[in-house]
Design a protein around this motif. Sequence first.
Motif, mmCIF file in Angstrom:
data_model
loop_
_atom_site.group_PDB
_atom_site.id
_atom_site.type_symbol
_atom_site.label_atom_id
_atom_site.label_comp_id
_atom_site.label_asym_id
_atom_site.label_seq_id
_atom_site.Cartn_x
_atom_site.Cartn_y
_atom_site.Cartn_z
ATOM 1 N N LEU A 154 -11.696 -14.496 7.085
ATOM 2 C CA LEU A 154 -10.953 -13.250 7.016
ATOM 3 C C LEU A 154 -11.466 -12.421 5.844
ATOM 4 C CD1 LEU A 154 -7.458 -13.982 5.466
ATOM 5 C CD2 LEU A 154 -9.162 -15.769 5.779
ATOM 6 N N ASP A 155 -11.432 -11.096 6.017
ATOM 7 C CA ASP A 155 -11.798 -10.206 4.916
ATOM 8 C C ASP A 155 -10.622 -9.977 3.985
ATOM 9 O OD1 ASP A 155 -14.334 -9.947 6.004
ATOM 10 O OD2 ASP A 155 -13.772 -8.216 7.203
ATOM 11 N N SER A 156 -9.417 -9.933 4.575
ATOM 12 C CA SER A 156 -8.205 -9.714 3.786
ATOM 13 C C SER A 156 -7.027 -10.192 4.623
ATOM 14 C CB SER A 156 -8.032 -8.229 3.440
ATOM 15 O OG SER A 156 -7.807 -7.463 4.614
ATOM 16 N N ARG A 169 7.162 6.608 -0.573
ATOM 17 C CA ARG A 169 6.025 5.944 -1.223
ATOM 18 C C ARG A 169 4.935 5.680 -0.175
ATOM 19 N NH1 ARG A 169 5.294 6.229 -6.169
ATOM 20 N NH2 ARG A 169 4.240 4.192 -6.246
ATOM 21 N N PRO A 170 4.350 6.736 0.422
ATOM 22 C CA PRO A 170 3.292 6.511 1.414
ATOM 23 C C PRO A 170 2.121 5.738 0.801
ATOM 24 C CG PRO A 170 3.332 8.815 0.707
ATOM 25 C CD PRO A 170 4.568 8.174 0.161
ATOM 26 N N GLY A 171 1.473 4.916 1.657
ATOM 27 C CA GLY A 171 0.340 4.124 1.186
ATOM 28 C C GLY A 171 0.717 2.859 0.451
ATOM 29 N N PHE A 172 1.987 2.445 0.559
ATOM 30 C CA PHE A 172 2.465 1.274 -0.181
ATOM 31 C C PHE A 172 1.654 0.022 0.157
ATOM 32 C CE2 PHE A 172 5.092 -2.565 0.363
ATOM 33 C CZ PHE A 172 5.403 -2.832 -0.957
ATOM 34 N N GLU A 173 1.462 -0.254 1.449
ATOM 35 C CA GLU A 173 0.790 -1.498 1.829
ATOM 36 C C GLU A 173 -0.663 -1.513 1.339
ATOM 37 O OE1 GLU A 173 1.068 -4.494 5.566
ATOM 38 O OE2 GLU A 173 0.503 -2.438 6.080
ATOM 39 N N GLU A 174 -1.330 -0.362 1.397
ATOM 40 C CA GLU A 174 -2.717 -0.310 0.938
ATOM 41 C C GLU A 174 -2.807 -0.576 -0.564
ATOM 42 O OE1 GLU A 174 -5.477 -0.327 2.697
ATOM 43 O OE2 GLU A 174 -4.108 -0.466 4.394
ATOM 44 N N ARG A 175 -1.837 -0.074 -1.319
ATOM 45 C CA ARG A 175 -1.847 -0.345 -2.767
ATOM 46 C C ARG A 175 -1.630 -1.840 -3.031
ATOM 47 N NH1 ARG A 175 0.884 4.503 -2.590
ATOM 48 N NH2 ARG A 175 2.951 3.565 -2.853
ATOM 49 N N CYS A 176 -0.773 -2.462 -2.243
ATOM 50 C CA CYS A 176 -0.568 -3.905 -2.381
ATOM 51 C C CYS A 176 -1.864 -4.664 -2.100
ATOM 52 C CB CYS A 176 0.534 -4.379 -1.436
ATOM 53 S SG CYS A 176 2.194 -3.831 -1.878
ATOM 54 N N HIS A 177 -2.544 -4.269 -1.023
ATOM 55 C CA HIS A 177 -3.791 -4.941 -0.665
ATOM 56 C C HIS A 177 -4.858 -4.729 -1.740
ATOM 57 C CE1 HIS A 177 -3.516 -6.722 3.415
ATOM 58 N NE2 HIS A 177 -2.413 -6.001 3.451
ATOM 59 N N ALA A 178 -4.907 -3.544 -2.311
ATOM 60 C CA ALA A 178 -5.896 -3.273 -3.357
ATOM 61 C C ALA A 178 -5.631 -4.145 -4.579
ATOM 62 C CB ALA A 178 -5.866 -1.798 -3.729
ATOM 63 N N ALA A 179 -4.367 -4.293 -4.948
ATOM 64 C CA ALA A 179 -4.033 -5.126 -6.102
ATOM 65 C C ALA A 179 -4.362 -6.593 -5.829
ATOM 66 C CB ALA A 179 -2.552 -4.966 -6.446
ATOM 67 N N LEU A 180 -4.071 -7.066 -4.617
ATOM 68 C CA LEU A 180 -4.389 -8.445 -4.268
ATOM 69 C C LEU A 180 -5.893 -8.677 -4.230
ATOM 70 C CD1 LEU A 180 -1.762 -9.131 -1.455
ATOM 71 C CD2 LEU A 180 -1.849 -10.229 -3.697
ATOM 72 N N ALA A 181 -6.638 -7.677 -3.719
ATOM 73 C CA ALA A 181 -8.095 -7.811 -3.639
ATOM 74 C C ALA A 181 -8.698 -7.925 -5.029
ATOM 75 C CB ALA A 181 -8.687 -6.627 -2.889
ATOM 76 N N GLU A 182 -8.172 -7.154 -5.975
ATOM 77 C CA GLU A 182 -8.689 -7.236 -7.340
ATOM 78 C C GLU A 182 -8.422 -8.607 -7.929
ATOM 79 O OE1 GLU A 182 -8.321 -4.894 -11.625
ATOM 80 O OE2 GLU A 182 -7.335 -4.093 -9.838
ATOM 81 N N GLN A 183 -7.226 -9.133 -7.662
ATOM 82 C CA GLN A 183 -6.886 -10.462 -8.164
ATOM 83 C C GLN A 183 -7.758 -11.531 -7.512
ATOM 84 O OE1 GLN A 183 -3.185 -12.408 -6.821
ATOM 85 N NE2 GLN A 183 -2.590 -12.500 -8.972
ATOM 86 N N HIS A 186 -11.346 -12.464 -8.698
ATOM 87 C CA HIS A 186 -11.514 -13.466 -9.751
ATOM 88 C C HIS A 186 -11.262 -14.874 -9.214
ATOM 89 C CE1 HIS A 186 -11.766 -10.273 -12.731
ATOM 90 N NE2 HIS A 186 -10.660 -9.744 -12.239
ATOM 91 N N ASP A 187 -10.242 -15.013 -8.373
ATOM 92 C CA ASP A 187 -9.824 -16.344 -7.922
ATOM 93 C C ASP A 187 -10.638 -16.846 -6.738
ATOM 94 O OD1 ASP A 187 -7.885 -16.084 -9.858
ATOM 95 O OD2 ASP A 187 -6.321 -15.453 -8.452
ATOM 96 N N LEU A 188 -10.992 -15.940 -5.826
ATOM 97 C CA LEU A 188 -11.700 -16.319 -4.604
ATOM 98 C C LEU A 188 -12.887 -15.378 -4.399
ATOM 99 C CD1 LEU A 188 -8.615 -16.876 -2.246
ATOM 100 C CD2 LEU A 188 -10.031 -18.666 -3.289
ATOM 101 N N PRO A 189 -13.914 -15.512 -5.203
ATOM 102 C CA PRO A 189 -15.017 -14.548 -5.147
ATOM 103 C C PRO A 189 -15.791 -14.565 -3.832
ATOM 104 C CG PRO A 189 -15.577 -16.408 -6.557
ATOM 105 C CD PRO A 189 -14.115 -16.532 -6.248
ATOM 106 N N ASP A 190 -15.677 -15.639 -3.040
ATOM 107 C CA ASP A 190 -16.436 -15.719 -1.797
ATOM 108 C C ASP A 190 -15.660 -15.227 -0.582
ATOM 109 O OD1 ASP A 190 -19.003 -16.962 -2.646
ATOM 110 O OD2 ASP A 190 -17.658 -18.531 -3.348
ATOM 111 N N ARG A 234 4.778 -14.204 0.360
ATOM 112 C CA ARG A 234 3.740 -14.946 -0.366
ATOM 113 C C ARG A 234 2.897 -13.978 -1.206
ATOM 114 N NH1 ARG A 234 1.944 -19.960 -0.411
ATOM 115 N NH2 ARG A 234 -0.228 -20.349 -1.004
ATOM 116 N N GLY A 235 2.536 -12.833 -0.619
ATOM 117 C CA GLY A 235 1.788 -11.847 -1.377
ATOM 118 C C GLY A 235 2.600 -11.284 -2.530
#
Length: 283
Positions: A154-156, A169-183, A186-190, A234-235
């Motif tokens: 999976l990509d995300s 708060r339009p774009g809420f889910e995308e902001r959540c995904h962006a924050a998780l992707a940044e995290q 570091h944790d799952l670089p592959d 979980r997210g």
Amino acid sequence: MAHHTHHHHASDDETGMAELLDLDAEVLHPLLTEMTALLEELAGDTPPRRILDLGSGTGAGTLALLQRFGEAEAVAVDASESMLLRLHEKARELGLADRIHTVQADLDDEWPPLDTVDLVWASASLHHLADPDRGLREIFAALRPGGLLAVLELDSFPRFLPEDLGFGRPGFEERCHAALAEQRGHDLPDLGSDWGPRLSRAGFAVKVERVFDVELTPPLPAAAGRYAEATLRRGGARLRGLLSPDDQAVLDALLDEGGPHHVLRRTDLTVRATRTAWVAGRP
């Protein structure tokens, strides 16, 4: 092979992850059906008799493969004893328990001794390895010449929410995904890697690369709502402290089971997910 049957008390995190894996398999079952059909087509006149599922979790792949290949037996490897126990419970219900052996092992440590197999299944597991290239070498060694490796990644995480949730708060889910992707960087670089070149470097011949785009729209089955809730919960545990106060308030409202905005009360949920599959052979 080791066959673990003694009891183990799962942590809350493992229990939540197991429930999420089961919901993922239920909601995205058509994807599993397509993948196993593709493997049946590629196997041709020599269907696999010995299957290895690496990072099996609660066994969605193991069980789908055994149902597809009626003469096969499978070895399921996972680091979590509680997930392997859950796999056995599901296998007993389906009458498949006598065709499954389980091995509890952390694949970042020493790999367990593995008999030669005809098919290796690695679904959303390679990106968890500290050294995936070493993992691919181990898989190559375990696979017979002419055997197949199926990698599903999976990509995300899936998306469920509309652009405008009605909270201003339009774009809420995308902001959540962006924050998780940044995290996760570091944790799952592959996570999100292009596995094709890595498979080739390990000696495999890539036969198929296929992108599966899943989009389910209302009315959704009840499991899809539970899948959305489990994913958000979980997210959300990982997002605490990463969101703005306004976005955190939105997330809290979506997960407030007693509140009017709880995610299961929404009628505009969808399921949007992308998975990429590579099927490679050992020459």
